[in-house]
Scaffold this motif. Structure first.
Motif, PDB file in Angstrom:
ATOM      1  N   ALA A   1      -5.380   7.596   5.114  1.00 24.17           N
ATOM      2  CA  ALA A   1      -4.372   6.805   5.791  1.00 24.17           C
ATOM      3  C   ALA A   1      -4.266   6.645   7.347  1.00 24.17           C
ATOM      4  O   ALA A   1      -3.865   5.692   7.769  1.00 24.17           O
ATOM      5  CB  ALA A   1      -3.261   7.330   5.142  1.00 24.17           C
TER       6      ALA A   1
ATOM      7  N   ALA B   1       0.701   3.928  -3.020  1.00 23.97           N
ATOM      8  CA  ALA B   1       0.203   5.261  -2.907  1.00 23.97           C
ATOM      9  C   ALA B   1       1.578   6.138  -3.365  1.00 23.97           C
ATOM     10  O   ALA B   1       0.975   7.362  -3.985  1.00 23.97           O
ATOM     11  CB  ALA B   1       0.161   5.476  -1.136  1.00 23.97           C
TER      12      ALA B   1
ATOM     13  N   CYS C   1       0.982   6.611  -7.006  1.00 24.24           N
ATOM     14  CA  CYS C   1      -0.257   7.528  -7.101  1.00 24.24           C
ATOM     15  C   CYS C   1       0.082   8.960  -7.087  1.00 24.24           C
ATOM     16  O   CYS C   1      -0.242   9.801  -7.631  1.00 24.24           O
ATOM     17  CB  CYS C   1      -1.351   7.058  -6.482  1.00 24.24           C
ATOM     18  SG  CYS C   1      -2.008   5.454  -6.749  1.00 24.24           S
TER      19      CYS C   1
ATOM     20  N   PRO D   1       0.702  -1.177  -0.010  1.00 24.93           N
ATOM     21  CA  PRO D   1       0.032   0.141  -0.034  1.00 24.93           C
ATOM     22  C   PRO D   1       0.891   1.323  -0.005  1.00 24.93           C
ATOM     23  O   PRO D   1       0.632   2.080  -0.563  1.00 24.93           O
ATOM     24  CB  PRO D   1      -0.829   0.043   1.266  1.00 24.93           C
ATOM     25  CG  PRO D   1      -1.129  -1.619   1.594  1.00 24.93           C
ATOM     26  CD  PRO D   1       0.385  -2.350   1.192  1.00 24.93           C
TER      27      PRO D   1
ATOM     28  N   CYS E   1      -6.488  11.539   0.980  1.00 26.06           N
ATOM     29  CA  CYS E   1      -5.798  10.337   0.975  1.00 26.06           C
ATOM     30  C   CYS E   1      -4.868  10.282   2.391  1.00 26.06           C
ATOM     31  O   CYS E   1      -4.797   9.066   2.943  1.00 26.06           O
ATOM     32  CB  CYS E   1      -4.973  10.135  -0.043  1.00 26.06           C
ATOM     33  SG  CYS E   1      -5.618   9.656  -1.496  1.00 26.06           S
TER      34      CYS E   1
END
Length: 160
Positions: A95, A64, A67, A60, A91
């Motif tokens: 998170a 991220a 992204c 993840p 985001c």
């Protein structure tokens, strides 16, 4: 009598060691050592599980990062930084909200490292014979048993 260690299958006192179907008097023990045993399927599974867990915990943040870089690149091309910052802030909040849920997999990872990645054997010499008392893949448990046997033997040596 002093109790140094006890669980379902091992008991170490100032008088004797009971493990692996053996009952050995501490006074008869002349030497104690440990060895690395052959790896078992359980140990291999633990190491594999640890690797999978590390991979799942690492993916993840890597996704991220890709992204974020992609979002920044596209915002630069379009000049639309406001939308990019709103998405990044959303985001980041998401998170942070999910962070407490990492406690369980991280505790599994900790326990995996505590148990170790090899098989440990505890040997003693008594009456001229070498006897394996304990064979376990659990490093934490093995360390407790080994130290208990050492303390019992040292204590016996002081009282001879």
């Amino acid at each position: 009598m002093t109790l140094y260690y006890r669980d379902d299958s091992v008991q170490v006192t100032s008088e004797s060691i009971r493990a692996g179907g053996h009952a050995i008097r501490i006074a008869d023990v002349t030497y104690v050592w440990h060895a690395r045993g052959a790896t078992t399927l359980a140990v291999r599974g633990r190491v594999l599980g640890r690797g999978v867990l590390v991979l799942l915990l690492s993916l993840p943040p890597l996704v991220a990062l890709v992204c974020v870089v992609s979002l920044a690149w596209s915002a630069q091309d379009r000049g639309n930084w406001k939308l990019a910052l709103v998405i990044l802030a959303g985001c980041a909040v998401g998170a942070l909200a999910l962070t407490p849920f990492l406690e369980l997999p991280l505790s599994w990872l900790d326990r995996s490292y505590e148990r170790g990645n090899r098989v440990h054997e505890l040997w003693v010499q008594h009456h001229g014979q070498e006897v394996m008392l304990v064979r376990t893949p659990d490093a934490l448990r093995f360390g407790q048993i080994y130290r208990a046997v050492q303390r019992a033997v040292e204590h016996q040596g002081e009282h001879r």
